[in-house]
Design a protein around this motif. Structure first.
Motif, PDB file in Angstrom:
ATOM      1  N   THR A   1       0.841  -1.182   0.000  1.00 30.42           N
ATOM      2  CA  THR A   1       0.000   0.000   0.000  1.00 30.42           C
ATOM      3  C   THR A   1       0.885   1.243   0.000  1.00 30.42           C
TER       4      THR A   1
ATOM      5  N   ARG B   1       0.996   4.735   1.095  1.00 29.15           N
ATOM      6  CA  ARG B   1       0.288   5.684   1.956  1.00 29.15           C
ATOM      7  C   ARG B   1       1.017   7.010   2.066  1.00 29.15           C
TER       8      ARG B   1
ATOM      9  N   LYS C   1      -1.969  -0.661  -3.934  1.00 31.57           N
ATOM     10  CA  LYS C   1      -3.120  -0.079  -3.265  1.00 31.57           C
ATOM     11  C   LYS C   1      -2.836   1.405  -3.060  1.00 31.57           C
TER      12      LYS C   1
ATOM     13  N   GLU D   1      -3.237   4.787  -1.399  1.00 31.00           N
ATOM     14  CA  GLU D   1      -3.731   5.589  -0.271  1.00 31.00           C
ATOM     15  C   GLU D   1      -2.780   6.777  -0.106  1.00 31.00           C
TER      16      GLU D   1
ATOM     17  N   ALA E   1      -3.642  14.111  -2.029  1.00 32.40           N
ATOM     18  CA  ALA E   1      -4.701  13.127  -1.787  1.00 32.40           C
ATOM     19  C   ALA E   1      -6.081  13.720  -2.064  1.00 32.40           C
TER      20      ALA E   1
ATOM     21  N   ALA F   1     -11.942   9.564  -5.522  1.00 30.78           N
ATOM     22  CA  ALA F   1     -12.260   8.585  -4.469  1.00 30.78           C
ATOM     23  C   ALA F   1     -12.409   7.185  -5.061  1.00 30.78           C
TER      24      ALA F   1
ATOM     25  N   ARG G   1      -9.171   5.197  -4.763  1.00 27.13           N
ATOM     26  CA  ARG G   1      -8.594   4.909  -3.443  1.00 27.13           C
ATOM     27  C   ARG G   1      -8.663   3.416  -3.141  1.00 27.13           C
ATOM     28  N   GLY G   2      -7.578   2.912  -2.590  1.00 27.66           N
ATOM     29  CA  GLY G   2      -7.563   1.519  -2.164  1.00 27.66           C
ATOM     30  C   GLY G   2      -7.429   0.535  -3.312  1.00 27.66           C
TER      31      GLY G   2
END
Lengths: 226, 272
Positions: free
Chosen positions: A156, A158, A177, A179, A192, A197, A200-201
């Motif tokens: 991920t 992030r 992923k 984020e 971000a 949306a 996202r993920g």
């Protein structure tokens, strides 16, 4: 890493746009050296030294100018790069003494790629200017990966991913992923808040088309330009 | 073979000192020789949580600076004779800790004990880095909330880069201890899920300690929950964590939501 700012006339409008950008991502200039490319300003531009003071007042750390017109006064104190004449308007590599931690290549297989088989933890900053960075693991919130080439994250993402540092506009960012706090390729960045949306993920790649950053899921079902 | 264990977290108030005391007491009750060292110089708490505040004469700083012998500063627990405490100084600050002095004290403790548990101060500054410096293993205490998780991630990065073992190219064992886990709030989705925390931090789970007023009450009485209320759910979780530390493989149980009949009847109304 140095960022390049290129003020345009009229300077007031340009400063307003800059302020809007800083408001969107307040920490963007934090601790980063900035080179000011003045070539786009008309040679009749009044009070260029005042402009530099106003940027400084915004907390932007200017380490030099380039493309300045010889007739402008008051640039001497900002001159380290100016004295060398003009250079291409590209990020210039400057050691950043404020970086708290530099993780050195754990297992660099070749000269032009860096493979990390550990997660990149919050507060860590991986800088690899020679080429691509592959992370087998996640990049934590508050961590950053900065690469001259593309960035691949098999976990991920992030934190921040900054690709194409050395002016490579064909660099891409891939992650399993998404984020991310911030994505940047060749100086074009997306925070971000600006990411769709729907992405996202999901497994996502980012690339540049002209000056626009494009994002799409890896299976191609969802595509968003910024 | 002695294990030097640092209990750390980055963030304050997550339960480092409480967990260091409870785990040390649990290890000591299994017959291991345990010393727990308070590295929070200037803000010492461990003596209170262990109920030894009236017996402190010399402290870590005195030993580090050579003003007292280790044997003079160690306080043996009155309830468990295999458990000792090396208190911090309340009147000094972290600058009084020298790297060489800490190394010497840890080496001396290694000769006497099976477990040297270092209770780290919050933050990532001198006190915290010296507490983790000589660790063989680390317990990262984390609450199921985002700021605690990110701070823990930062600390794990430091454990992998700033410890003596890391600098020699060796690994240090890292364990995640999830504390203040509230089953009711977890069921409502108000806390991070355990699997999300594990996914972010990607280190093995040592245990999940349920939120319980018994933990606070025990701390206030100077009696770690594993001594004062050994049959309570948090104490059982600490005992299991201690057994995992000693190498046993036990399934981690997630505290379940248990409501009394009255709670089930009136819980909803109270919320509304």
């Amino acid at each position: 890493m140095a960022l390049v700012l290129a003020p345009e006339a009229p300077v007031e409008d340009w400063l307003d746009a800059l302020d809007a950008q800083v408001e969107r991502s307040p920490a963007f200039f934090e601790g980063r050296p900035v080179v000011l490319d003045l070539a786009a300003l008309p040679s009749t531009q009044p009070n260029v030294a005042g402009l530099l003071q106003r940027l400084h007042g915004r907390g932007i750390r200017i380490i030099g100018t380039e493309g300045a017109h010889p007739s402008w006064q008051g640039l001497e104190s900002w001159a380290p790069l100016h004295a060398n004449g003009t250079r291409p308007a590209r990020p210039i590599d400057v050691p950043d003494e404020r970086r708290t931690e530099q993780v050195l290549p754990a297992s660099s297989q070749e000269n032009n790629s860096l493979l990390l088989d550990q997660p990149v933890r919050s507060g860590q900053s991986i800088v690899f200017e020679k080429g691509d960075v592959t992370v087998v693991g996640s990049v934590a919130s508050g961590a950053e990966v900065i690469a001259g080439g593309s960035i691949h994250v098999y976990g991920t993402l992030r934190g921040r991913a900054i690709a194409g540092l050395t002016g490579n506009n064909r660099a891409r960012i891939f992650c399993r992923k998404l984020e991310a706090e911030l994505l940047a390729i060749d100086g074009v960045y997306l925070t971000a808040d600006d990411m769709s949306a729907a992405l996202r993920g999901r497994p996502v790649q980012a690339w540049l088309t002209g000056e626009a950053m494009m994002l799409a899921t890896l299976d191609g079902t969802e595509e968003r330009k910024r | 073979m002695t294990t030097v264990l640092v209990v750390t977290s980055g963030k304050g108030g997550v339960g480092k000192t409480t967990s260091a005391a409870a785990l040390s007491a649990a290890l000591a009750q299994s017959g291991q020789n345990v010393v727990v060292v308070d590295f929070d110089v200037g803000l010492r708490n461990l003596d209170l949580v262990m109920g030894a505040q009236r017996r402190v004469v010399f402290d870590l700083i005195n030993v580090v600076q050579g003003d007292a012998k280790l044997a003079q500063a160690l306080i043996r627990d009155k309830r468990i004779d295999t458990l000792s405490l090396l208190p911090a100084s309340q009147t000094r600050d972290k600058d009084a800790l020298s790297a060489e002095g800490v190394e010497r004290v840890i080496d001396q403790l290694r000769e006497k004990f099976d477990w040297v548990v270092c209770d780290s101060p919050a933050g990532i500054e001198r006190g915290a880095t010296l507490a983790m410096r000589h660790a063989d293993a680390a317990i990262v205490v984390t609450n199921p909330e985002v700021s605690s998780v990110r701070d823990s991630d930062r600390i794990i990065g430091l454990l992998d880069s700033k410890t003596a073992r890391a600098e020699k190219g060796e690994r240090i064992d890292k364990h995640l201890l999830l504390t203040r886990y509230d089953p009711v709030r977890a069921a409502r989705g108000e806390m991070l899920k355990t699997e999300d925390v594990l996914e972010i931090l990607s280190i093995p789970l040592l245990g999940i300690i349920p939120e319980s007023e018994l933990v606070l009450r025990s701390s206030n009485l100077g009696s770690p929950v594993t001594i004062g209320n050994p049959n309570s759910p948090p104490a059982r979780a600490y005992f299991e964590a201690a057994r995992r530390l000693r190498g046993e493989t036990l399934v981690v149980s997630v505290p379940a939501q248990r409501r009394s009949l009255v709670g089930r009847l009136f819980g909803r109304r109270a919320v509304a």
